[in-house]
Design a protein around this motif. Structure first.
Motif, PDB file in Angstrom:
ATOM      1  N   GLU A 126       0.837  -1.185   0.000  1.00 30.53           N
ATOM      2  CA  GLU A 126       0.000   0.000   0.000  1.00 30.53           C
ATOM      3  C   GLU A 126       0.880   1.246   0.000  1.00 30.53           C
ATOM      4  O   GLU A 126       2.091   1.152   0.168  1.00 30.53           O
ATOM      5  CB  GLU A 126      -0.969   0.007   1.181  1.00 30.53           C
ATOM      6  CG  GLU A 126      -0.312  -0.003   2.548  1.00 30.53           C
ATOM      7  CD  GLU A 126      -1.336  -0.090   3.686  1.00 30.53           C
ATOM      8  OE1 GLU A 126      -2.400   0.525   3.586  1.00 30.53           O
ATOM      9  OE2 GLU A 126      -1.043  -0.773   4.664  1.00 30.53           O
ATOM     10  N   TYR A 175       1.731   4.815   1.860  1.00 31.93           N
ATOM     11  CA  TYR A 175       1.580   5.563   3.092  1.00 31.93           C
ATOM     12  C   TYR A 175       1.804   7.033   2.774  1.00 31.93           C
ATOM     13  O   TYR A 175       2.759   7.395   2.087  1.00 31.93           O
ATOM     14  CB  TYR A 175       2.627   5.143   4.129  1.00 31.93           C
ATOM     15  CG  TYR A 175       2.350   3.857   4.860  1.00 31.93           C
ATOM     16  CD1 TYR A 175       1.460   2.907   4.405  1.00 31.93           C
ATOM     17  CD2 TYR A 175       3.026   3.588   6.041  1.00 31.93           C
ATOM     18  CE1 TYR A 175       1.238   1.731   5.092  1.00 31.93           C
ATOM     19  CE2 TYR A 175       2.802   2.410   6.745  1.00 31.93           C
ATOM     20  CZ  TYR A 175       1.907   1.492   6.260  1.00 31.93           C
ATOM     21  OH  TYR A 175       1.690   0.336   6.943  1.00 31.93           O
ATOM     22  N   GLY A 193      -1.521   4.631   6.773  1.00 35.65           N
ATOM     23  CA  GLY A 193      -2.067   3.680   5.822  1.00 35.65           C
ATOM     24  C   GLY A 193      -3.223   3.012   6.527  1.00 35.65           C
ATOM     25  O   GLY A 193      -3.992   3.673   7.232  1.00 35.65           O
ATOM     26  N   GLU A 194      -3.336   1.693   6.405  1.00 34.90           N
ATOM     27  CA  GLU A 194      -4.353   0.967   7.170  1.00 34.90           C
ATOM     28  C   GLU A 194      -4.037   1.038   8.656  1.00 34.90           C
ATOM     29  O   GLU A 194      -4.906   1.006   9.507  1.00 34.90           O
ATOM     30  CB  GLU A 194      -4.406  -0.486   6.701  1.00 34.90           C
ATOM     31  CG  GLU A 194      -5.513  -1.286   7.349  1.00 34.90           C
ATOM     32  CD  GLU A 194      -5.599  -2.669   6.772  1.00 34.90           C
ATOM     33  OE1 GLU A 194      -5.195  -3.610   7.483  1.00 34.90           O
ATOM     34  OE2 GLU A 194      -6.055  -2.814   5.628  1.00 34.90           O
ATOM     35  N   THR A 195      -2.743   1.129   8.957  1.00 36.26           N
ATOM     36  CA  THR A 195      -2.266   1.319  10.327  1.00 36.26           C
ATOM     37  C   THR A 195      -1.632   2.708  10.401  1.00 36.26           C
ATOM     38  O   THR A 195      -1.497   3.392   9.388  1.00 36.26           O
ATOM     39  CB  THR A 195      -1.228   0.243  10.703  1.00 36.26           C
ATOM     40  OG1 THR A 195      -0.122   0.349   9.800  1.00 36.26           O
ATOM     41  CG2 THR A 195      -1.836  -1.144  10.641  1.00 36.26           C
ATOM     42  N   LYS A 240      -4.885  -1.525  13.298  1.00 35.90           N
ATOM     43  CA  LYS A 240      -6.232  -1.169  12.846  1.00 35.90           C
ATOM     44  C   LYS A 240      -7.291  -1.377  13.920  1.00 35.90           C
ATOM     45  O   LYS A 240      -8.397  -0.876  13.807  1.00 35.90           O
ATOM     46  CB  LYS A 240      -6.588  -1.910  11.562  1.00 35.90           C
ATOM     47  CG  LYS A 240      -6.520  -3.396  11.638  1.00 35.90           C
ATOM     48  CD  LYS A 240      -6.733  -3.993  10.260  1.00 35.90           C
ATOM     49  CE  LYS A 240      -6.540  -5.488  10.300  1.00 35.90           C
ATOM     50  NZ  LYS A 240      -6.672  -6.073   8.985  1.00 35.90           N
TER      51      LYS A 240
END
Length: 193
Positions: A121, A123, A149-151, A173
């Motif tokens: 992904e 960031y 990002g997702e985290t 998450k």
């Protein structure tokens, strides 16, 4: 808990980054955990270029590994066998912390491709400005960066100490947060032949 990061350079330009994180004290009795990460690659004019990323949980490979192919600009994720196109400068989750030292102007923010072992992904790297922080390793003038990002990963790099990360806060998450503070920085000179 406790975390140990090591960064080794070879005379041929190769590098090996390792990180070991483990619970200690009462937490180790209730929920023992030992996570290990390794990034191998080469140091080039634009910084780190990872070739492989491996992870272990409690001594066992957990299948969240990745192999980079820079000739084809692809990464293969072991978890699902997928092959994905990557952008120049892409890092793995461990090398990201150290690549920040090689960004020309991290205070201006940027976007970085990151391979987590589960997926690839982008960031968004934001600068939250300079901060003076205290750690067990001393007081540092830092640049506080956030990679979302997702985290969420927040990294404080020491501006007067080779831009090494001296504080890292990771929020998963689920909202659980883990923080690492430098307790010791030991920079050894590179041996010459």
């Amino acid at each position: 808990g406790r975390a140990v990061h090591r960064w080794e350079f070879g005379a041929d330009g190769s590098y090996r980054l390792t990180s070991m994180i483990e619970t200690s004290g009462l937490a180790a009795l209730i929920r023992p955990l030992r996570q290990q990460y390794e990034s191998r690659g080469r140091l080039g004019p634009r910084g780190l270029r990872p070739d492989s990323y491996q992870t272990w949980r409690n001594g066992k490979a957990n299948g969240e590994n990745a192999d980079f192919d820079w000739l084809t600009a692809e990464v293969r994720l072991q978890r699902d066998g997928s092959v994905q196109r990557i952008t120049p400068g892409t890092q793995d989750l461990l090398s990201l912390n150290y690549q920040l030292a090689y960004l020309p102007a991290p205070e201006n923010g940027s976007t970085i491709g990151v391979v987590t072992g589960r997926k690839y992904e982008h960031y968004n790297l934001d600068s939250l400005g300079e901060e003076e922080i205290d750690t067990p390793a001393g007081r540092f003038r830092t640049l506080h960066l956030r990679a979302a990002g997702e985290t969420l990963t927040e990294i404080w790099i020491a501006l007067d100490h080779q831009r090494l990360p001296v504080k890292i806060r990771f929020t998963d998450k689920k909202g659980e947060s883990y923080q690492q503070l430098a307790t010791e920085i030991d920079v050894m000179p590179v041996a010459s032949d």
